[in-house]
Design a protein around this motif. Structure first.
Motif, mmCIF file in Angstrom:
data_model
loop_
_atom_site.group_PDB
_atom_site.id
_atom_site.type_symbol
_atom_site.label_atom_id
_atom_site.label_comp_id
_atom_site.label_asym_id
_atom_site.label_seq_id
_atom_site.Cartn_x
_atom_site.Cartn_y
_atom_site.Cartn_z
ATOM 1 N N TYR A 187 6.554 11.395 17.174
ATOM 2 C CA TYR A 187 6.003 12.459 16.338
ATOM 3 C C TYR A 187 5.539 11.878 15.019
ATOM 4 O O TYR A 187 6.233 11.077 14.394
ATOM 5 C CB TYR A 187 7.071 13.524 16.067
ATOM 6 C CG TYR A 187 6.630 14.584 15.079
ATOM 7 C CD1 TYR A 187 5.837 15.651 15.480
ATOM 8 C CD2 TYR A 187 6.979 14.494 13.737
ATOM 9 C CE1 TYR A 187 5.423 16.612 14.584
ATOM 10 C CE2 TYR A 187 6.568 15.455 12.828
ATOM 11 C CZ TYR A 187 5.789 16.505 13.266
ATOM 12 O OH TYR A 187 5.382 17.455 12.368
ATOM 13 N N SER A 188 4.367 12.307 14.608
ATOM 14 C CA SER A 188 3.929 12.015 13.250
ATOM 15 C C SER A 188 3.328 13.301 12.712
ATOM 16 O O SER A 188 2.488 13.928 13.347
ATOM 17 C CB SER A 188 2.906 10.873 13.226
ATOM 18 O OG SER A 188 1.727 11.257 13.884
ATOM 19 N N GLY A 189 3.827 13.712 11.615
ATOM 20 C CA GLY A 189 3.354 14.954 11.019
ATOM 21 C C GLY A 189 4.070 15.198 9.714
ATOM 22 O O GLY A 189 4.918 14.401 9.292
ATOM 23 N N LYS A 190 3.751 16.307 9.088
ATOM 24 C CA LYS A 190 4.324 16.665 7.795
ATOM 25 C C LYS A 190 4.849 18.095 7.883
ATOM 26 O O LYS A 190 4.169 19.035 7.452
ATOM 27 C CB LYS A 190 3.278 16.513 6.705
ATOM 28 C CG LYS A 190 2.805 15.073 6.570
ATOM 29 C CD LYS A 190 1.789 14.922 5.480
ATOM 30 C CE LYS A 190 1.392 13.448 5.393
ATOM 31 N NZ LYS A 190 0.398 13.207 4.394
ATOM 32 N N PRO A 191 6.063 18.269 8.432
ATOM 33 C CA PRO A 191 6.594 19.615 8.618
ATOM 34 C C PRO A 191 6.692 20.430 7.332
ATOM 35 O O PRO A 191 6.439 21.630 7.346
ATOM 36 C CB PRO A 191 7.985 19.386 9.211
ATOM 37 C CG PRO A 191 7.972 18.003 9.747
ATOM 38 C CD PRO A 191 6.967 17.249 8.946
ATOM 39 N N VAL A 192 7.026 19.802 6.214
ATOM 40 C CA VAL A 192 7.156 20.545 4.964
ATOM 41 C C VAL A 192 5.802 21.131 4.565
ATOM 42 O O VAL A 192 5.702 22.312 4.209
ATOM 43 C CB VAL A 192 7.743 19.663 3.840
ATOM 44 C CG1 VAL A 192 7.639 20.351 2.492
ATOM 45 C CG2 VAL A 192 9.194 19.317 4.150
ATOM 46 N N VAL A 193 4.756 20.348 4.654
ATOM 47 C CA VAL A 193 3.421 20.817 4.288
ATOM 48 C C VAL A 193 3.019 21.996 5.171
ATOM 49 O O VAL A 193 2.515 23.018 4.684
ATOM 50 C CB VAL A 193 2.386 19.667 4.407
ATOM 51 C CG1 VAL A 193 0.970 20.182 4.222
ATOM 52 C CG2 VAL A 193 2.701 18.569 3.410
ATOM 53 N N VAL A 194 3.249 21.884 6.470
ATOM 54 C CA VAL A 194 2.898 22.954 7.410
ATOM 55 C C VAL A 194 3.680 24.226 7.092
ATOM 56 O O VAL A 194 3.109 25.319 7.038
ATOM 57 C CB VAL A 194 3.156 22.501 8.865
ATOM 58 C CG1 VAL A 194 3.013 23.661 9.830
ATOM 59 C CG2 VAL A 194 2.206 21.367 9.235
ATOM 60 N N HIS A 195 4.966 24.099 6.866
ATOM 61 C CA HIS A 195 5.798 25.280 6.625
ATOM 62 C C HIS A 195 5.523 25.919 5.263
ATOM 63 O O HIS A 195 5.641 27.134 5.121
ATOM 64 C CB HIS A 195 7.277 24.936 6.786
ATOM 65 C CG HIS A 195 7.668 24.766 8.214
ATOM 66 N ND1 HIS A 195 7.467 23.599 8.897
ATOM 67 C CD2 HIS A 195 8.237 25.633 9.087
ATOM 68 C CE1 HIS A 195 7.890 23.754 10.137
ATOM 69 N NE2 HIS A 195 8.360 24.970 10.283
ATOM 70 N N LYS A 196 5.161 25.122 4.287
ATOM 71 C CA LYS A 196 4.888 25.680 2.962
ATOM 72 C C LYS A 196 3.664 26.579 2.957
ATOM 73 O O LYS A 196 3.544 27.458 2.115
ATOM 74 C CB LYS A 196 4.738 24.560 1.932
ATOM 75 C CG LYS A 196 6.076 23.972 1.507
ATOM 76 C CD LYS A 196 5.910 22.872 0.509
ATOM 77 C CE LYS A 196 5.716 23.434 -0.869
ATOM 78 N NZ LYS A 196 5.846 22.417 -1.928
ATOM 79 N N ARG A 197 2.759 26.391 3.890
ATOM 80 C CA ARG A 197 1.557 27.240 3.891
ATOM 81 C C ARG A 197 1.738 28.518 4.713
ATOM 82 O O ARG A 197 0.837 29.341 4.771
ATOM 83 C CB ARG A 197 0.339 26.445 4.320
ATOM 84 C CG ARG A 197 0.306 25.999 5.720
ATOM 85 C CD ARG A 197 -1.041 25.368 6.071
ATOM 86 N NE ARG A 197 -1.063 25.209 7.495
ATOM 87 C CZ ARG A 197 -1.222 24.085 8.130
ATOM 88 N NH1 ARG A 197 -1.448 22.979 7.458
ATOM 89 N NH2 ARG A 197 -1.190 24.032 9.434
#
Length: 153
Positions: free
Chosen positions: A83-93
């Motif tokens: 997995y490569s991603g930015k869960p915090v960025v996704v959830h913050k929006r």
């Protein structure tokens, strides 16, 4: 290649193998994680509070989302590195999410583990990780001041 890099690479490789072996002893493997993710998101989708939040964000891309979450949990539980991603960025929006929604998310995750985990140790291992993820997301979304500094309240 320097000797220190070689040693560090070997240690990382050995640690990843150790995590995978320990997870395997508990009965956690990619097949189990796939079942867990499918079951969990079926519960999310049918939840009257969380379902609409996820449906608004994911829309018709559930297959892609489930595949991403399977790679995410393989990385979390098995140190698979898939997995490569930015869960915090996704959830913050996300719109409409409250701090209390994480309690519901964790309750549904626990219910999923109660029904799908191959061993009590697997359930504990995965729940511990889910709680850490929820804590991190909560902090990022609700416990920071406007300038990004963690709140002391």
């Amino acid at each position: 290649m320097t000797a220190s890099f070689s040693i560090q690479h070997t240690l990382v490789t050995e640690r990843r193998a150790q995590i995978r072996r320990a997870a395997g002893v508990m009965g956690i493997n990619e097949a189990h994680l796939s079942i867990m993710v499918d079951d969990f998101y079926a519960r999310i989708r049918s939840d009257e509070r969380l379902g609409p939040i996820f449906d608004t964000e994911i829309q018709d891309n559930w297959d892609e989302h489930l595949d991403r979450m399977k790679r995410f949990w393989a990385s979390v539980a098995l140190n698979a590195g898939s997995y490569s991603g930015k869960p915090v960025v996704v959830h913050k929006r996300l719109r409409g999410v409250t701090n209390d929604d994480f309690d519901r998310w964790l309750a549904l995750f626990q219910d999923t583990l109660d029904d799908t985990a191959p061993t009590p140790e697997a359930a504990n291992y995965l729940m511990f990780r889910a709680e850490r993820i929820a804590r991190s997301l909560r902090m990022a979304m609700f416990e920071r001041t406007e300038d990004g500094v963690p709140s002391l309240s």
